[in-house]
Every structure is written in structure tokens, then in C-alpha cells.
Design an enzyme around this catalytic site. Sequence first.
Site, PDB file in Angstrom:
ATOM      1  N   CYS A 152       3.945  -0.275   7.232  1.00 52.37           N
ATOM      2  CA  CYS A 152       5.288   0.315   7.375  1.00 52.37           C
ATOM      3  C   CYS A 152       5.962  -0.101   8.678  1.00 52.37           C
ATOM      4  CB  CYS A 152       5.204   1.833   7.322  1.00 52.37           C
ATOM      5  SG  CYS A 152       4.241   2.470   5.950  1.00 52.37           S
ATOM      6  N   HIS A 179      13.093   4.158   2.708  1.00 56.64           N
ATOM      7  CA  HIS A 179      11.967   3.449   3.330  1.00 56.64           C
ATOM      8  C   HIS A 179      11.569   2.221   2.520  1.00 56.64           C
ATOM      9  CE1 HIS A 179       8.502   2.557   5.607  1.00 56.64           C
ATOM     10  NE2 HIS A 179       7.625   3.354   5.014  1.00 56.64           N
TER      11      HIS A 179
END
Length: 389
Positions: A85, A334
Site C-alpha cells: 500500500c 485506495h
Amino acid sequence: MANSKVCVLGAGSTKYGKLNESIIEIALNAAKDAIESAGITPKDIQAGYISNVFGVADKQVHMAPVIMSNLGISHVPGLTIESACGSGSVMFREAYANVAAGFYDCVLALGVEKVTHTGTVHSTTLFSYCSDFFYEGGNGASFPGLFASMARAYMNTHKATEEDLAHVAVKNHENGLLNPKAHVRKKITVDDVLKSPVVASPLKLLDCCPFSDGASATILCSEEFAKKSGRPYVEIIGSGRGASPAAVQGREDITTIPSTVAAARQAYKMAGVTPKDINFAEVHDCFTIAEVIDIEDLGFFPKGKAAHAVRDGATRLNGEIPINPSGGLKSKGHPIGATGVGQVVEVFEQFTGMAGERTVPNAEIALTHNFGATGASAAVHIFKKVDRK
């Protein structure tokens, strides 16, 4: 010239959400926006840095040369970088370092992801590969479960409540409503969060960010190149990277993320500023507890005080230290490889008069923070608004 100043000259982003285009088409849309924003042509780009994690889900790895070729600059070297991430911010640092070292005068730094088409079960499985899979994902320790453990430890240690965490989600959704490119543009209340389905206690569905498709891109360049362009630009004044044990079980205290602390310390030192000098920040809020821990690790609040500060409004747009004016991962979305770059796009828009209603008044210095997995890797960058009068 080595160690020269590095600037962000242009920025662009697709909408975040469920997108129908291919991963390369998504990337090119963001790249073209950034190139146009910078007032350059693809031929001005001397290198391409691309962050992506799950290109295989859209049948495309070795992505950087493909993007360079589609931009008409197949001779320009490209590099694809993965750090879960945190890929976007880790890649951004590599691009920054190469310009600062004098290797290039102008580069493309772009993050992209497309994963929603795989479905929830498959995409969740893919995400689990970013953990220490032997100890965590492979044994059923999902990211919601791991962050739930961190949340429970924080709540028990610092007498915080589920309602305190809910205030993070409510605030980020308020900001996301002002961002036309946000994935989830929906006003929610604390009661909505508390009544949403439990994912991993104490975290509910509305404590969690969505899976998103999307791309964000920036043009980095030397200060000399930026000045010659005659366009608005933002200066990068600090950069830091840190690391933590890959598995949560290896950490002495799971209410802090060591990689964030280390990266922030480096970035503050390089920039010659302190947390009190930061006017707003984009931080990694994959879950509401993550934002609470982040803003303590970044030095904005003492340990154990952030949850109460959020509840009291200190992190709202008009608060003491606005956090995630873009809406954050929670509302903006995201797209894992693009997230860290998208944070920089928000800074660029804030400092060049393009943030609209979510503009943080009189902001001069901003910070971005993005980590991978449960914080095994992290990068922090600090930016300064350039007065061109």
C-alpha cells in the site's frame, strides 16, 4: 547538480472508484493530465517511475515500459516499483532522489491500480499477499483483523472508544464530499459508523477504506527546470523512509508504527521543520485506527491523545491540524499503487489554487504519509508552497 532542489511541476488524477478502462488506459489518463498541468510534452520526460502492486490482476506486469511506449517515448527508461500500500510514496521518493542527484531534470512519477473487477474475495486474497503471508495472511490474519488488534490495544491502553474512531470516518467523508474525484462521496454520522456491520471487532464496515481503481501522476523536476517553465510549482523540502518488522507479532508495541516514526524524523530533519510547522497532512487511513496512530507517530499529538483530538474537531478542515482534506483513503479511495501519489496530487492542488471548497486557508507547508501493509514500510514527504510573485 547533486542535491539540487526538486519540485512538483504538474499533477493529475483519474477519479477513484470502479473504472471500466484497462489499467494502461487509466494510467495514461492520469499521465496526460499531469503532463498538461506541467505545460510540457512527453518528450520532456527523461525517466518514468511507476508504482503498481497487482498489475497481474489486469494481465499487465512490467508496466513502466508499456506506459512509456504508449506515451510515445519508448526510448525513455521506466521502472516499476512495488511496496504494498506504500508503493506510491516509496516510488515518489525514488523519483525525487534521482532528480536531486542530478541524473534527470524532468521525470514522470505515476501510480496506478485496477483490482475491483476481480471481486471482493479475490481482491481480498490479493491484498493478503502484502502481509507477512507465512505468519499472517496464510493463517487467516486479514488486514482488518490485524488493524482490529491494533485498535483494541490502543483503546485498552489509552481509554479510547469505538465512537472516537467513528469520528475519523465522519470527518474524512465530510472532506470527500468536497472532492469530485473521491470514490465514496457520502455523508455519514457517528451513529452510521457504529451501526454498520462488524468486520473485525472493534472495526465496522465504515471504519474501513474501500478497494478502488485509479491512477495519479506527478511531474518532478529540478528547480531550474521549474523556474524556466513559468508554471506554478511546489518544492519538496523533506523526504524520509522507514521500516518496521513485517509481521505485527514482531513489534514491541502495536499502538505505534516504527516505520512512520523513522520516516518522519528523517523528513523533518531534512526540511528543517517540526510537526508544529505543518499546516495540513495527508496520511494513510486504511482504517480509522490507522489515522489515529499515524498522527501521533508523526508528532501532531502526544501518544494516546489523538483519538480525543479527532473527536474534538482538531483534525477537521478548520481545525488545529487538518488531516486528509482530500477525504483520505476512507472516502477518496485506495487504489493501492496510486494512493501515495494521490496524496501528492492533493498537496499540489492545495498549493496551486485548485482544491476548491476543501482548500486549507493560508497553508504553506504540508506533509504526506503512506505506508505498506501494517506499516512494514513507510515514506514521508514534506512540501513547501512557492511564492512566485
